[in-house]
Scaffold this motif. Structure first.
Motif, PDB file in Angstrom:
ATOM      1  N   GLY A 206       2.040  -3.239  -1.139  1.00  0.00           N
ATOM      2  CA  GLY A 206       2.236  -3.124   0.305  1.00  0.00           C
ATOM      3  C   GLY A 206       1.967  -1.716   0.811  1.00  0.00           C
ATOM      4  O   GLY A 206       1.422  -1.525   1.898  1.00  0.00           O
ATOM      5  N   VAL A 207       2.343  -0.728   0.015  1.00  0.00           N
ATOM      6  CA  VAL A 207       2.079   0.663   0.379  1.00  0.00           C
ATOM      7  C   VAL A 207       0.569   0.891   0.409  1.00  0.00           C
ATOM      8  O   VAL A 207       0.035   1.500   1.342  1.00  0.00           O
ATOM      9  N   ARG A 208      -0.135   0.367  -0.587  1.00  0.00           N
ATOM     10  CA  ARG A 208      -1.601   0.508  -0.613  1.00  0.00           C
ATOM     11  C   ARG A 208      -2.229  -0.147   0.617  1.00  0.00           C
ATOM     12  O   ARG A 208      -3.186   0.387   1.197  1.00  0.00           O
ATOM     13  N   LEU A 209      -1.701  -1.293   1.020  1.00  0.00           N
ATOM     14  CA  LEU A 209      -2.207  -1.970   2.215  1.00  0.00           C
ATOM     15  C   LEU A 209      -2.035  -1.076   3.440  1.00  0.00           C
ATOM     16  O   LEU A 209      -2.949  -0.918   4.240  1.00  0.00           O
ATOM     17  N   ALA A 210      -0.854  -0.479   3.584  1.00  0.00           N
ATOM     18  CA  ALA A 210      -0.582   0.387   4.741  1.00  0.00           C
ATOM     19  C   ALA A 210      -1.499   1.609   4.742  1.00  0.00           C
ATOM     20  O   ALA A 210      -1.912   2.068   5.807  1.00  0.00           O
ATOM     21  N   LEU A 211      -1.831   2.120   3.573  1.00  0.00           N
ATOM     22  CA  LEU A 211      -2.715   3.286   3.497  1.00  0.00           C
ATOM     23  C   LEU A 211      -4.156   2.928   3.852  1.00  0.00           C
ATOM     24  O   LEU A 211      -4.869   3.742   4.423  1.00  0.00           O
TER      25      LEU A 211
END
Length: 122
Positions: free
Chosen positions: A88-93
């Protein structure tokens, strides 16, 4: 082969991107969560703030009230709220068309872990 190169490049691009994490130092789970993300290759800049300052940041980012957690991380105007798992963090980035991602506080969060799911906020 080009897809593999894309994945490798994406990983290193994210690893070099610094995420700013705003949190209240009285919370016991935040630093553990940040450390886990750092072990995954993320760069986290930790900023201690009061609860009032944290609420202002959440309001500025339009974090929905029902998704608010003990800390808010920010990357290029997008929020990462709560103990969002690494994917999810990768998606936000990487996804510029979203406002952010959020994981409601749960049992795993209380121990500094990742929650199993997250919500995308558009």
């Amino acid at each position: 082969m080009s897809f593999v190169l894309f994945l490798v490049f994406s990983f290193f691009a994210f690893a070099k991107s610094e995420i700013t994490a705003y949190y209240n130092p009285n919370c016991g789970c935040c630093n553990s969560y940040f450390s886990k993300l750092e072990r995954e290759g993320f760069r986290i800049k930790r900023v201690k703030v009061s609860n009032e300052e944290l609420d202002k940041i959440k309001n500025q980012l339009s974090v929905p009230l029902n998704l608010r957690s003990c800390h808010t991380m920010v990357y290029q105007g997008r929020f990462i709220e709560g103990h969002v798992p690494p994917e999810g963090v990768r998606l936000a980035l990487g996804e510029k068309s979203i406002k952010g991602v959020a994981s409601p506080h749960g049992v795993k969060s209380g121990r500094g872990g990742y929650e199993d799911k997250y919500e995308v906020v558009r």
